[in-house]
Design a protein around this motif. Structure first.
Motif, PDB file in Angstrom:
ATOM      1  N   THR A   1       6.486  12.409 -10.367  1.00 55.86           N
ATOM      2  CA  THR A   1       6.451  10.940 -10.349  1.00 55.86           C
ATOM      3  C   THR A   1       7.823  10.409 -10.740  1.00 55.86           C
ATOM      4  OG1 THR A   1       5.516  11.040 -12.551  1.00 55.86           O
ATOM      5  CG2 THR A   1       3.992  10.536 -10.784  1.00 55.86           C
TER       6      THR A   1
ATOM      7  N   SER B   1       6.026   5.707  -9.774  1.00 55.00           N
ATOM      8  CA  SER B   1       5.529   5.855  -8.393  1.00 55.00           C
ATOM      9  C   SER B   1       4.269   6.716  -8.348  1.00 55.00           C
ATOM     10  CB  SER B   1       6.597   6.550  -7.553  1.00 55.00           C
ATOM     11  OG  SER B   1       6.668   7.921  -7.927  1.00 55.00           O
ATOM     12  N   GLU B   2       3.696   6.779  -7.168  1.00 54.36           N
ATOM     13  CA  GLU B   2       2.661   7.777  -6.880  1.00 54.36           C
ATOM     14  C   GLU B   2       3.348   9.143  -6.888  1.00 54.36           C
ATOM     15  OE1 GLU B   2      -0.643   6.873  -5.362  1.00 54.36           O
ATOM     16  OE2 GLU B   2      -0.020   5.096  -6.493  1.00 54.36           O
ATOM     17  N   ASN B   3       2.547  10.190  -6.750  1.00 55.95           N
ATOM     18  CA  ASN B   3       3.094  11.538  -6.636  1.00 55.95           C
ATOM     19  C   ASN B   3       4.028  11.622  -5.411  1.00 55.95           C
ATOM     20  OD1 ASN B   3       3.563  14.233  -6.476  1.00 55.95           O
ATOM     21  ND2 ASN B   3       1.410  14.836  -6.241  1.00 55.95           N
TER      22      ASN B   3
ATOM     23  N   ILE C   1       3.402  11.101  -1.008  1.00 54.66           N
ATOM     24  CA  ILE C   1       3.589   9.808  -0.334  1.00 54.66           C
ATOM     25  C   ILE C   1       4.018  10.019   1.128  1.00 54.66           C
ATOM     26  CG2 ILE C   1       4.129   8.525  -2.455  1.00 54.66           C
ATOM     27  CD1 ILE C   1       7.066   8.651  -1.702  1.00 54.66           C
TER      28      ILE C   1
END
Ligand SMILES: Nc1ncnc2c1ncn2[C@@H]1O[C@H](COP(=O)(O)OP(=O)(O)OP(=O)(O)O)[C@@H](O)[C@H]1O
Ligand SMILES: [Mg+2]
Length: 385
Positions: A79, A83-85, A89
């Motif tokens: 991350t 953020s998302e992983n 993404i």
């Protein structure tokens, strides 16, 4: 700037958790990364050190997903700035982060530069890619003011999605002369920015260098060009993979000062990969020692140098301390393992002077010993369930 402690949850800027990465090769599976864990704070200069082949480059390339196609990430999360992983993404989101928020100064200056492109265009490519819309809007405004037909072309470009950095449209955009004050320099606005960035990285005669090709430059200059490319979009994180191996000692010092200045002036966080412990001591706040795809130890640089805990780190430190004493360089016996068949448990156990039965049976976990100082070793861990 940094206190040397590992970041609290609110401070986490970049976090890699339990990263496992393999490469499929003809002979089988190379099990390169085995549960990498590390986290960085904003504004920190964080070092990754370890022998050749231990997985430093692969770890950092995983962050921006620039891995060869035979790479398989089985487990783990990365991350960045909440953020998302990043491993999950979509590619178009990753493309917006790459170069713009996270950029890499690659290990090989010659092979990372395009031999057929002028330096200015290589430095400006990221700007064009990430700030193209702003530049086109500026172009439309100016063209309309002057009643130029280029306004229409700029508008059409603005309405078209850029698919990849090599798309024809990007190439076209690069060729459009921005009909404004920029025409005293050749071709386009991103080249003007490139000259300024080259000046920022201390390049002598940046106007001239901007118009040259990579083979016309010395190794130190090419390294600076790579730094200029990495800086171009003012990223939040710069990953510098062996930034000084290809250059002489004087240039090394200049490059290190440049990285320090960057952190001081822009608060840029920097992840530095190196085999060179001297470089780590000179510029890093914290360091992570890697061995054969596992973390051995993480902590404040001063702590790790003065009180190394892991037997591998202790071996490394003894090796450098002895140089000053004029004694024989003490080597760590044995060789780095072949990762097609990595040792079980702690991968250092076949070379470890303190090896115990448990070490080959089970992997230890990363234990926090004192604030911020973590070690991956059974000497510091009770065997429980
Ligand atoms: N595409 C690939 N296919 C198979 N194995 C690979 C591939 N890329 C890297 N490796 C292997 O992964 C391991 C880690 O490589 P990596 O380049 O991350 O090492 P490193 O720590 O950066 O070394 P150095 O200090 O020499 O740069 C090495 O054993 C390497 O041979
Ligand atoms: Mg490497």
């Amino acid at each position: 700037m940094s206190t040397g402690e590992s970041p609290s949850e609110d401070e986490v800027f970049l976090e890699i958790k339990n990263l496992h990465l393999d490469f499929s090769v003809y002979q089988g599976t190379v099990q390169v990364l085995d549960g990498i864990e590390l986290s960085m704070k904003r504004g920190e200069i964080f070092g990754v050190v370890g022998e050749t082949g231990c997985g430093k480059t692969v770890t950092t390339r995983s962050i921006v997903r620039l891995l060869e196609s035979n790479a398989v990430i089985d487990e783990g999360t990365i991350t960045f700035m909440g953020s998302e992983n990043l491993l999950k993404i979509p590619e178009d989101e990753m493309a917006k982060i790459r170069g713009r928020k996270i950029s890499i100064i690659f290990q090989e200056p010659m092979t990372s530069l395009n031999p057929t492109m002028r330096i200015a265009d290589q430095v400006g490519e990221g700007i064009l890619l990430h700030f193209r819309d702003d530049m086109l809007k500026k172009g439309i405004e100016l063209a309309e003011k002057r009643g130029s037909p280029l306004a229409g072309l700029h508008k059409r470009l603005l309405e078209t999605e850029l698919k990849s950095p090599n798309s024809i449209l990007l190439k076209l955009a690069r060729r459009i002369p921005f009909i404004n004050g920029y025409n005293k320099y050749p071709r386009n606005a991103s080249r003007i920015d490139s000259v300024e960035i080259l000046r920022d990285v201390g390049m002598p005669s940046p106007e001239r260098i901007a118009m040259e090709y990579p083979h016309e430059l010395s190794g130190g200059m090419r390294q600076r060009v790579l730094i200029a490319i990495a800086l171009a979009c003012q990223p939040d994180l710069i990953i510098a993979d062996e930034p000084t191996t290809a250059v002489d000692v004087t240039t090394q010092a200049k490059i290190l000062n440049l990285l320090l200045k960057l952190r001081e002036e822009r608060g840029t966080s920097i992840l530095v990969i190196t085999h060179n412990l001297g470089l780590i001591a000179e510029i890093c706040d914290r360091v992570c020692v890697m061995y054969a795809g596992q973390i051995a130890e993480i902590g404040d640089v001063v702590d790790i140098f003065n009180h190394p805990l892991h037997p591998y780190t202790r071996g490394l430190m003894r090796a450098i301390h002895n140089i000053g004493d004029n004694k024989e360089l003490e080597e760590i016996p044995g060789n780095v393992p072949i990762l097609l068949t990595p040792p079980s448990g702690c991968r250092f156990h076949p070379r470890c002077p303190r090896v115990m039965k448990i070490c080959s049976e089970k992997r230890p976990t990363l234990q926090e010993m004192e604030t911020g100082h973590k070690v991956h070793c059974w000497l510091y861990q009770e065997e429980d369930a």
